[in-house]
Motif scaffolding. Structure first.
Motif, PDB file in Angstrom:
ATOM      1  N   ASN A 130      -9.115 138.504  52.964  1.00 29.74           N
ATOM      2  CA  ASN A 130     -10.201 139.126  53.834  1.00 29.74           C
ATOM      3  C   ASN A 130      -9.870 140.516  53.811  1.00 29.74           C
ATOM      4  O   ASN A 130      -8.947 140.891  54.594  1.00 29.74           O
ATOM      5  CB  ASN A 130     -10.088 138.410  55.100  1.00 29.74           C
ATOM      6  CG  ASN A 130     -11.147 139.150  56.264  1.00 29.74           C
ATOM      7  OD1 ASN A 130     -12.078 139.807  55.675  1.00 29.74           O
ATOM      8  ND2 ASN A 130     -10.847 138.677  57.471  1.00 29.74           N
ATOM      9  N   LYS A 131     -10.637 141.354  53.356  1.00 29.43           N
ATOM     10  CA  LYS A 131     -10.576 142.974  53.077  1.00 29.43           C
ATOM     11  C   LYS A 131     -11.689 143.577  54.193  1.00 29.43           C
ATOM     12  O   LYS A 131     -11.679 144.673  54.315  1.00 29.43           O
ATOM     13  CB  LYS A 131     -10.872 143.419  51.623  1.00 29.43           C
ATOM     14  CG  LYS A 131      -9.751 143.143  50.589  1.00 29.43           C
ATOM     15  CD  LYS A 131      -8.697 143.745  51.132  1.00 29.43           C
ATOM     16  CE  LYS A 131      -7.479 143.582  49.894  1.00 29.43           C
ATOM     17  NZ  LYS A 131      -7.700 144.285  48.863  1.00 29.43           N
ATOM     18  N   GLY A 132     -12.133 142.534  55.007  1.00 22.82           N
ATOM     19  CA  GLY A 132     -13.168 143.057  55.993  1.00 22.82           C
ATOM     20  C   GLY A 132     -12.221 143.455  57.355  1.00 22.82           C
ATOM     21  O   GLY A 132     -11.117 143.739  57.574  1.00 22.82           O
ATOM     22  N   ASP A 133     -13.050 144.111  58.300  1.00 21.56           N
ATOM     23  CA  ASP A 133     -12.547 144.441  59.560  1.00 21.56           C
ATOM     24  C   ASP A 133     -12.764 143.321  60.771  1.00 21.56           C
ATOM     25  O   ASP A 133     -12.466 143.578  61.954  1.00 21.56           O
ATOM     26  CB  ASP A 133     -13.215 145.646  60.111  1.00 21.56           C
ATOM     27  CG  ASP A 133     -14.711 145.649  60.086  1.00 21.56           C
ATOM     28  OD1 ASP A 133     -15.180 144.726  60.012  1.00 21.56           O
ATOM     29  OD2 ASP A 133     -15.265 146.988  60.230  1.00 21.56           O
ATOM     30  N   GLY A 134     -13.021 142.081  60.277  1.00 18.73           N
ATOM     31  CA  GLY A 134     -13.388 141.068  61.310  1.00 18.73           C
ATOM     32  C   GLY A 134     -12.930 139.766  60.643  1.00 18.73           C
ATOM     33  O   GLY A 134     -12.496 139.696  59.405  1.00 18.73           O
ATOM     34  N   PRO A 135     -12.369 138.849  61.486  1.00 23.08           N
ATOM     35  CA  PRO A 135     -11.924 137.427  61.076  1.00 23.08           C
ATOM     36  C   PRO A 135     -12.798 136.663  60.256  1.00 23.08           C
ATOM     37  O   PRO A 135     -14.061 136.628  60.653  1.00 23.08           O
ATOM     38  CB  PRO A 135     -11.397 136.897  62.329  1.00 23.08           C
ATOM     39  CG  PRO A 135     -12.407 137.410  63.338  1.00 23.08           C
ATOM     40  CD  PRO A 135     -12.875 138.737  62.907  1.00 23.08           C
ATOM     41  N   PHE A 136     -12.076 136.146  59.250  1.00 23.51           N
ATOM     42  CA  PHE A 136     -12.881 135.092  58.447  1.00 23.51           C
ATOM     43  C   PHE A 136     -12.485 133.770  58.819  1.00 23.51           C
ATOM     44  O   PHE A 136     -11.388 133.288  58.627  1.00 23.51           O
ATOM     45  CB  PHE A 136     -12.553 135.462  56.775  1.00 23.51           C
ATOM     46  CG  PHE A 136     -13.236 134.237  55.974  1.00 23.51           C
ATOM     47  CD1 PHE A 136     -14.610 134.036  56.266  1.00 23.51           C
ATOM     48  CD2 PHE A 136     -12.488 133.446  55.106  1.00 23.51           C
ATOM     49  CE1 PHE A 136     -15.456 132.978  55.366  1.00 23.51           C
ATOM     50  CE2 PHE A 136     -13.080 132.586  54.145  1.00 23.51           C
ATOM     51  CZ  PHE A 136     -14.595 132.272  54.416  1.00 23.51           C
ATOM     52  N   ARG A 137     -13.387 132.924  59.178  1.00 19.95           N
ATOM     53  CA  ARG A 137     -13.299 131.658  59.557  1.00 19.95           C
ATOM     54  C   ARG A 137     -14.013 130.521  58.689  1.00 19.95           C
ATOM     55  O   ARG A 137     -15.015 130.587  58.629  1.00 19.95           O
ATOM     56  CB  ARG A 137     -13.617 131.436  61.170  1.00 19.95           C
ATOM     57  CG  ARG A 137     -13.299 132.433  62.243  1.00 19.95           C
ATOM     58  CD  ARG A 137     -13.554 132.021  63.540  1.00 19.95           C
ATOM     59  NE  ARG A 137     -12.861 132.995  64.438  1.00 19.95           N
ATOM     60  CZ  ARG A 137     -13.631 134.164  64.635  1.00 19.95           C
ATOM     61  NH1 ARG A 137     -14.960 134.491  64.435  1.00 19.95           N
ATOM     62  NH2 ARG A 137     -12.926 134.848  65.719  1.00 19.95           N
ATOM     63  N   PHE A 138     -13.185 129.567  58.544  1.00 15.06           N
ATOM     64  CA  PHE A 138     -13.644 128.496  57.926  1.00 15.06           C
ATOM     65  C   PHE A 138     -12.872 127.085  57.950  1.00 15.06           C
ATOM     66  O   PHE A 138     -11.775 127.074  58.777  1.00 15.06           O
ATOM     67  CB  PHE A 138     -13.668 128.546  56.350  1.00 15.06           C
ATOM     68  CG  PHE A 138     -12.138 128.716  55.704  1.00 15.06           C
ATOM     69  CD1 PHE A 138     -11.672 127.760  55.234  1.00 15.06           C
ATOM     70  CD2 PHE A 138     -11.482 129.916  55.775  1.00 15.06           C
ATOM     71  CE1 PHE A 138     -10.292 127.777  54.609  1.00 15.06           C
ATOM     72  CE2 PHE A 138     -10.287 130.165  55.088  1.00 15.06           C
ATOM     73  CZ  PHE A 138      -9.583 128.973  54.570  1.00 15.06           C
ATOM     74  N   THR A 139     -13.257 125.931  57.434  1.00 16.49           N
ATOM     75  CA  THR A 139     -12.801 124.542  57.773  1.00 16.49           C
ATOM     76  C   THR A 139     -12.614 123.823  56.603  1.00 16.49           C
ATOM     77  O   THR A 139     -13.449 123.950  55.682  1.00 16.49           O
ATOM     78  CB  THR A 139     -13.722 123.864  58.623  1.00 16.49           C
ATOM     79  OG1 THR A 139     -14.070 124.501  60.068  1.00 16.49           O
ATOM     80  CG2 THR A 139     -13.272 122.356  59.131  1.00 16.49           C
TER      81      THR A 139
END
Length: 495
Positions: A325-334
């Motif tokens: 994740n190279k962004g500024d927010g969390p990446f969520r997945f299942t």
């Protein structure tokens, strides 16, 4: 009950397996199996069952976009599938992943037919008596099976059997050959207004051409080196970047590296596509062949900006899914019943368990228009789907273990000690393990996937929320025991 694979909250494995969507971490050659072209006969001995006769020798493959390969089989108990598609992979993603004799198999390939095509010289060195192309190929295949499968196998022709004995006793360890073409970090991500990468080229070719995806120009994305200079060709060790202009709309694009080269002897090829469960092959000879590898890039101006890849992990019996994740927010997945959260700047690999011979489908969506995801578009570009079959172990078709119907036509029981060689003919794929039962096998396997997936839900319950996640064909398995187990010693060669 073998566990099914769960992905994105759903049971995976519905329908025939297909090639992995998106870039393969391996890259290299993609080829179609044409059949057994140069062969003789061999006999596989089985404890408590009839000895079985099978074709043994060189297969031929046609490379996508041009080229021809010659290969030997690594899996005597698994039938070959006519017109099966194959992908070049490193040893760690094949049945050689834990084989301490893998380097000796490469030595055999380098020191026997067809790399040594002077049959008089080969016969003299091995003290076999006269050899034909068929008996030389059969003797070489038998020697390989003894190391790849631990099989009790002998060549029917006396000269071929002497060649097999000679190769087995003379073989020495060699290192794994390098990939014909592969890209390290085949998926990258980041914010617009900068260069995303690097994507590193690994190749045995002198150079490769680099072509941006068809949608790159519309976004203003260029393929460059580290200093921002445009790149159209690269060589081994070159670092490539996606140069994304500031203000570009959030999106994705790709690049393709391609070359015509001779693929190194000893590279492995495993089945992919609808006929993925087909004999693993190892390269014995190559014409100039087209090889390629692809990398993708994703960019946005805010939120999570994930880069997703997947690779078979034979050592741990599963598929490694890597999220960066190279962004500024969390990446969520299942994945299955487990929720994951990848923090900004974090990279995490989750190993998803998959049973041997099991088809899998892993879907990881990238949400559109959500507070934590940003706007990444829709359709295929909104996420990644990885599909395939885990084929990591020699010595079994999976029929006994998975309850599948036996595959017929893969072998001939010996009656009365018939040791007549068939040097003059070329066995067709039916004689050498070709199976036409693929649709039936797939259909039966799907039922097991569903049951296995349900079992996995019950026994692998984990706390959700931020988890730190983790030839030639030969006799079919129903009538043949598994190959003798090998000592648990690490492989002496690697990519």
């Amino acid at each position: 009950m073998a566990p099914g694979l769960l992905a994105a909250g759903a049971i995976a494995g519905a329908g025939p397996a297909a090639a992995d969507s998106g870039p393969s971490p391996q890259g290299g050659a993609t080829a179609t199996l044409n059949g057994l072209k140069t062969s003789d006969q061999a006999v596989v001995r089985q404890d408590g069952a009839e000895d079985l006769k099978t074709g043994a020798g060189l297969f031929e493959m046609s490379v996508e976009d041009g080229g021809t390969l010659q290969t030997y089989s690594l899996d005597v108990h698994n039938p070959a599938q006519e017109l099966a598609r194959y992908q070049e992979v490193p040893w760690r993603a094949s049945s050689l992943h834990d084989n301490r004799d893998a380097g000796r198999i490469r030595w055999i390939l380098q020191h026997s037919y067809p790399q040594v095509n002077d049959l008089e010289k080969l016969a003299s060195e091995a003290r076999t008596g006269p050899l034909t192309p068929g008996t030389a190929a059969a003797g070489t295949q038998v020697a390989i099976w003894r190391f790849s499968d631990g099989a009790d196998v002998r060549a029917v022709d006396p000269a071929a059997e002497k060649l097999a004995d000679h190769l087995r006793s003379a073989a020495r360890k060699m290192a794994e050959p390098k990939a014909s073409l592969a890209l390290t970090q085949p998926a990258v991500s980041g914010k617009d207004g900068g260069r995303l990468g690097p994507v590193t080229v690994h190749t045995s070719a002198r150079n490769v051409t680099v072509t941006p995806g068809a949608d790159a120009a519309a976004s203003g994305v260029r393929i460059t080196d580290k200093k921002g200079r445009p790149v159209t060709t690269a060589r081994h060790g070159s670092e490539l970047y996606f140069d994304v202009p500031a203000g570009a709309e959030p999106g994705t694009t790709s690049l393709t590296a391609q070359s015509a080269t001779t693929i190194p002897v000893g590279r492995t090829l495993t089945g992919t596509g609808e006929l993925a469960k087909s004999q693993t092959q190892i390269l014995a000879g190559s014409s100039g062949s087209t090889v390629s590898a692809t990398a993708t890039a994703r960019w946005a101006d805010q939120g999570a900006i994930p880069a997703l890849t997947a690779e078979k992990n034979c050592a741990d019996g599963g598929v490694d899914v890597t999220s960066e994740n190279k962004g500024d927010g969390p990446f969520r997945f299942t994945l299955g019943d487990v929720d994951y959260e990848i923090a900004p700047g974090e990279t995490r690999t989750v190993t998803v368990p998959v049973a041997e011979d099991q088809s899998y489908k892993i879907e990881i969506p990238v949400p559109e228009g959500t507070g934590d995801g940003g706007d990444y578009g829709s359709g295929e570009d909104s996420g990644r789907t990885f599909t395939g079959v885990l084929d990591c172990e020699p010595g079994a078709t999976g029929s006994d273990e998975a309850g599948l119907a036996p595959q017929t036509g893969a072998e001939t029981p010996l009656d009365g000690g018939d040791d007549t060689a068939t040097t003059g003919g070329e066995p067709d794929l039916a004689e050498t393990g070709n199976s036409s039962n693929t649709p039936l096998i797939i259909g039966l396997a799907l039922g097991l996937v569903v049951v296995g997936g349900a079992a996995m839900l019950l026994v692998r319950k984990r706390k959700p929320g931020g988890a730190s996640g983790a030839g030639p064909s030969g006799p079919s398995a129903p009538s043949a025991p598994s190959a003798p187990s090998k000592p648990s010693e690490p492989s002496d060669s690697g990519e």
